[in-house]
Design an enzyme around this catalytic site. Structure first.
Site, PDB file in Angstrom:
ATOM      1  N   HIS A  49      32.793  20.734  80.405  1.00 45.11           N
ATOM      2  CA  HIS A  49      33.391  21.662  79.436  1.00 45.11           C
ATOM      3  C   HIS A  49      33.604  23.066  79.992  1.00 45.11           C
ATOM      4  CE1 HIS A  49      29.223  23.068  78.680  1.00 45.11           C
ATOM      5  NE2 HIS A  49      29.797  24.147  78.230  1.00 45.11           N
ATOM      6  N   ASP A  79      30.003  14.833  79.862  1.00 40.52           N
ATOM      7  CA  ASP A  79      30.196  16.255  80.121  1.00 40.52           C
ATOM      8  C   ASP A  79      29.849  16.625  81.569  1.00 40.52           C
ATOM      9  OD1 ASP A  79      31.023  18.837  79.497  1.00 40.52           O
ATOM     10  OD2 ASP A  79      29.007  19.488  78.944  1.00 40.52           O
ATOM     11  N   SER A 152      25.206  26.503  81.795  1.00 40.37           N
ATOM     12  CA  SER A 152      25.783  25.155  81.749  1.00 40.37           C
ATOM     13  C   SER A 152      26.231  24.734  83.142  1.00 40.37           C
ATOM     14  CB  SER A 152      26.975  25.101  80.790  1.00 40.37           C
ATOM     15  OG  SER A 152      26.538  24.819  79.485  1.00 40.37           O
TER      16      SER A 152
END
Lengths: 297, 199
Positions: A49, A79, A152
């Site tokens: 993402h 992801d 992330s």
């Protein structure tokens, strides 16, 4: 002064330093950069993402070098995305294939050129499978380490600096999960090879139904339920394998299939193209049909 | 012996050692902050804890209270040095080793007015806050801080001060002024101290 607290502190700092050498900054979105993990000398694993544009991706390596990279593959379901460095080569991270609840971990990230960032926690829970916005994840780790902005795609590491998993906030609802390293490494391997992750496909709709004692006796095992096929898609692997509506799927490869999760667990990428024996209850009789698992479109 | 028992013992020892050097600073108007003894009769704290107060109260760990006088301050790094008529209390040790991300750190202070609270974590980052008068290098840690922690020490595992917690600095982030800045501030500020006994 030297005591066990100082020793522990030094080893956490050393773990951070070791893992920091393989933790990079990924610039593929308009906002602040995210983080990534060096999977192979020319490959960087990150969260899918955080890749908002595929052109002009740059990676800031631990040594401060800004490197151009191209997308090698992405898997929105888990992801994860893999980036290939165009010229530079760097130090791959070491993966820890096991995590246990309560163990000390550090979440690391490199969201800015100022250096590595770390937060401390423990493995709070290990769970799964879980549905994700674009697919599903077999297994996940939760930790109480603070997920700072830009973490992330960065690693969760153990006290030796080995990667326990990939942190991501990409599954939404404000929750940060960690994709376990064994799973993430498998996805990375497939992305490196083919650019996408294959998942098995059978082409049936089913619902769980109870199995009578007589059937369980015939099966020679205690199994309370099986899957009644309520539809078989046209030109699907199930149709080619001669499965029909009304069949009850009770086993795959000799293992019981009592519910959807059990069926799902057999439809992996590795199963694609393989002929797998399906144990079917049809008209009160147990029969075995070899079915060649397809790739999910 | 079980390492976690040894770690608990080491934490007890760390807390026992640093407690006499931890002060509570009150400006008589709103709440109070923390401070740390930086020499005989010298209390280091954040300038924002002092505010614009004319009378300052310092309470030490043995519950003795003193009127304190502001003798030096630097708004750029949010540091202030107070002097109190007290001697014989062991000052804290300020670390001279460079801090490392991932090392264990402990914040000691009086969050929400509760005395002598220790919160732990790791040093998260060596970062920079861009101030009006230039950049200030700061330490960021994942320790929990609350009002009342300001001016209190951020300690390493050996119990040395690696920074002064200044949570107000930079908004909602828990940041600390590194000991390198504290050392140069103290070198100048000490010159302003009144010789012992004169105060």
């Amino acid at each position: 002064m030297s005591n066990i607290l100082v020793e522990l502190s030094n080893s956490m700092a050393a773990a951070t330093e070791k893992a920091a050498a393989s933790t990079v900054s990924v610039n593929a979105r308009r906002r602040m950069p995210a983080s990534g993990i060096v999977y192979a000398p020319d490959l960087v694993l990150t969260a899918d993402h955080v890749i908002e544009h595929e052109d002009g991706i740059t990676i800031l390596l631990a040594n401060g070098t800004e490197a151009a990279a191209k997308l090698a593959g992405r898997d929105p379901g888990s992801d994860l995305a893999l980036l290939r460095l165009e010229k530079e080569r760097t130090t791959p991270a070491e993966a820890a294939m096991q995590a246990s609840i309560g163990q000390l971990v550090l979440a690391l990230g490199r969201p800015s050129p100022e250096g590595i960032e770390a937060s401390l926690g423990v493995v709070s829970a290990i769970g799964g499978p879980v549905r994700t916005p674009h697919g599903s994840l077999d297994k996940y780790i939760r930790t109480d380490a603070t997920p700072y902005p830009g973490f992330s795609g960065g690693p969760l590491v153990d006290a030796e600096g080995k990667v326990v998993g990939v942190n991501t906030s990409g599954f939404g609802r404000g929750v940060t999960l960690t994709i376990p390293a064994d799973y993430a490494w498998k996805v990375a391997e497939q992305l490196a090879r083919s650019g996408s992750v294959k998942r098995g496909y059978l082409g049936v709709r089913s619902e769980a139904v109870e199995l009578t004692e007589a059937v369980q006796k015939a099966l020679n095992r205690a199994q309370a339920s099986g899957l009644l096929l309520v539809s078989v898609e046209r030109k699907s692997p199930a149709e080619a394998g001669k499965l029909i509506v009304g069949d009850i799927l009770v086993g795959i490869n000799g293992q019981p299939v009592p519910d959807h999760d059990a069926l799902f667990a057999h439809l992996t990428g590795e199963a694609v193209g393989k002929s797998i024996p399906m144990q079917i209850l049809r008209g009160g009789e147990l029969q075995t049909f070899p079915v060649e698992i397809g790739a999910r479109p | 012996m079980n390492p976690s028992v040894l770690i608990n013992d080491a934490l007890d020892e760390l807390m026992t050692r640093i407690r006499p050097a931890l002060a509570m600073v009150s400006n008589g108007r709103h709440g109070s902050g923390a401070g740390v003894l930086a020499g005989a009769g010298l209390v280091l704290t954040n300038l924002h804890v002092v505010g614009r107060a004319h009378t300052l109260q310092v309470t030490l760990d043995d519950d003795t209270q003193y009127e304190a006088k502001l003798i030096a301050s630097d708004p750029h790094v949010d540091l202030a040095l107070l002097q109190i008529p007290a001697n014989g209390h062991a000052p804290a040790i300020f670390s001279a080793t460079p801090p490392r991300p991932g090392e264990l750190v402990y914040a000691f202070g009086h969050p929400w007015g509760q005395r002598n609270v220790l919160t732990g974590g790791v040093l998260s980052a060596l970062t920079i806050i861009r101030g009006r008068e230039g950049d200030v290098p700061v330490l960021r840690a994942d320790v929990q801080l609350a009002p009342g922690n300001s001016g209190g020490p951020l300690l390493n595992a050996a119990g040395e001060v690696i920074g002064l917690n200044a949570m107000i600095f930079g908004g909602d982030q828990s940041v600390a002024i590194p000991s390198s800045l504290i050392r140069s501030f103290l070198a100048e500020a000490r010159k302003q101290a009144v010789p012992e006994g004169v105060l």
